[in-house]
Design a protein around this motif. Structure first.
Motif, PDB file in Angstrom:
ATOM      1  N   LEU A 128      71.716  31.397  32.076  1.00  0.00           N
ATOM      2  CA  LEU A 128      70.904  30.296  31.562  1.00  0.00           C
ATOM      3  C   LEU A 128      71.739  29.352  30.703  1.00  0.00           C
ATOM      4  CD1 LEU A 128      67.629  32.203  30.659  1.00  0.00           C
ATOM      5  CD2 LEU A 128      67.874  30.399  32.382  1.00  0.00           C
ATOM      6  N   ALA A 129      72.724  29.881  30.005  1.00  0.00           N
ATOM      7  CA  ALA A 129      73.569  29.040  29.157  1.00  0.00           C
ATOM      8  C   ALA A 129      74.411  28.081  29.984  1.00  0.00           C
ATOM      9  CB  ALA A 129      74.471  29.909  28.279  1.00  0.00           C
TER      10      ALA A 129
ATOM     11  N   ASP B 226      69.581  26.056  30.491  1.00  0.00           N
ATOM     12  CA  ASP B 226      68.510  25.957  29.504  1.00  0.00           C
ATOM     13  C   ASP B 226      69.012  26.618  28.222  1.00  0.00           C
ATOM     14  OD1 ASP B 226      66.249  26.212  27.888  1.00  0.00           O
ATOM     15  OD2 ASP B 226      64.916  26.603  29.582  1.00  0.00           O
ATOM     16  N   GLY B 227      69.566  25.810  27.347  1.00  0.00           N
ATOM     17  CA  GLY B 227      70.161  26.313  26.117  1.00  0.00           C
ATOM     18  C   GLY B 227      69.180  27.046  25.232  1.00  0.00           C
ATOM     19  N   LYS B 228      67.956  26.537  25.125  1.00  0.00           N
ATOM     20  CA  LYS B 228      66.960  27.212  24.281  1.00  0.00           C
ATOM     21  C   LYS B 228      66.625  28.601  24.807  1.00  0.00           C
ATOM     22  CE  LYS B 228      63.769  24.068  24.232  1.00  0.00           C
ATOM     23  NZ  LYS B 228      62.548  23.295  23.963  1.00  0.00           N
ATOM     24  N   GLU B 229      66.406  28.704  26.097  1.00  0.00           N
ATOM     25  CA  GLU B 229      66.065  29.997  26.689  1.00  0.00           C
ATOM     26  C   GLU B 229      67.265  30.947  26.604  1.00  0.00           C
ATOM     27  OE1 GLU B 229      63.098  32.444  28.641  1.00  0.00           O
ATOM     28  OE2 GLU B 229      63.006  30.600  27.494  1.00  0.00           O
ATOM     29  N   ALA B 230      68.464  30.417  26.819  1.00  0.00           N
ATOM     30  CA  ALA B 230      69.671  31.243  26.697  1.00  0.00           C
ATOM     31  C   ALA B 230      69.816  31.757  25.267  1.00  0.00           C
ATOM     32  CB  ALA B 230      70.903  30.437  27.105  1.00  0.00           C
ATOM     33  N   CYS B 231      69.564  30.902  24.287  1.00  0.00           N
ATOM     34  CA  CYS B 231      69.633  31.286  22.878  1.00  0.00           C
ATOM     35  C   CYS B 231      68.616  32.398  22.589  1.00  0.00           C
ATOM     36  CB  CYS B 231      69.372  30.063  21.998  1.00  0.00           C
ATOM     37  SG  CYS B 231      69.345  30.412  20.234  1.00  0.00           S
ATOM     38  N   ALA B 232      67.420  32.258  23.125  1.00  0.00           N
ATOM     39  CA  ALA B 232      66.392  33.283  22.921  1.00  0.00           C
ATOM     40  C   ALA B 232      66.848  34.625  23.492  1.00  0.00           C
ATOM     41  CB  ALA B 232      65.070  32.852  23.558  1.00  0.00           C
ATOM     42  N   TRP B 233      67.411  34.614  24.705  1.00  0.00           N
ATOM     43  CA  TRP B 233      67.872  35.859  25.308  1.00  0.00           C
ATOM     44  C   TRP B 233      69.043  36.446  24.540  1.00  0.00           C
ATOM     45  CZ3 TRP B 233      65.534  39.150  28.279  1.00  0.00           C
ATOM     46  CH2 TRP B 233      64.471  38.726  29.079  1.00  0.00           C
ATOM     47  N   ARG B 234      69.937  35.603  24.038  1.00  0.00           N
ATOM     48  CA  ARG B 234      71.062  36.119  23.231  1.00  0.00           C
ATOM     49  C   ARG B 234      70.519  36.800  21.970  1.00  0.00           C
ATOM     50  NH1 ARG B 234      75.648  35.520  26.052  1.00  0.00           N
ATOM     51  NH2 ARG B 234      76.112  33.467  26.898  1.00  0.00           N
TER      52      ARG B 234
END
Length: 157
Positions: A83-84, A93-101
């Motif tokens: 996602l990143a 999708d930076g926001k979704e990638a951040c959430a998963w991280r």
């Protein structure tokens, strides 16, 4: 004795089929959710080989996403990474990638993996403050959904 063994084997096979059917329904639900969220990039119309390869990549991501939702930390890392970058069949999708991280780090007990912290810092640090806050809220919701899914699976056993 033989009939008892055959009956037990039949029950095991039926149980396996039910688990497989449940897994298939779960994957189908994940696929519908990801499509509704417009996560996938368009597969090329031509040539056919590229399109089928793209579709297989989408199917692999769906399976990885499903494992991530089941709490598999390795799959969660892969989802965050894809996602990143928007690699393969996905839109970045930076926001979704951040959430998963954030989920990956939250699932680690004891000593944290430095690479996970670096990934979080890089991914979330690139977002404006408001988007980071939205990602944090998404991580809370996602973490709760993963927890509820685990409780539901435990109840099915």
């Amino acid at each position: 004795m033989r009939s008892l063994l055959l009956a037990a084997l039949a029950l095991i096979v039926m149980a396996g089929q039910q688990v497989h059917a449940q897994s298939r329904r779960d994957l189908d639900a994940v696929a519908r959710r990801l499509a509704a969220e417009d996560r996938f990039a368009e597969c090329p119309a031509h040539p056919e080989v590229a399109r089928s390869s793209c579709r297989r990549s989408q199917q692999r991501f769906i399976a990885t996403y499903a494992r991530a939702r089941m709490g598999d930390v390795t799959a969660q890392r892969e989802v965050a990474s894809q996602l990143a970058t928007g690699s393969g069949p996905l839109r970045a999708d930076g926001k979704e990638a951040c959430a998963w991280r954030s989920i990956v780090l939250a699932n680690q007990s004891g000593r944290r993996n430095p690479a996970d912290q670096q990934g979080l810092d890089a991914t979330c640090g690139a977002l404006p403050r408001t988007e980071r806050e939205e990602a944090e809220e998404r991580a809370r919701l996602l973490g709760r959904a993963i927890q509820l899914d685990a409780e539901a699976r435990a109840g099915r056993r």
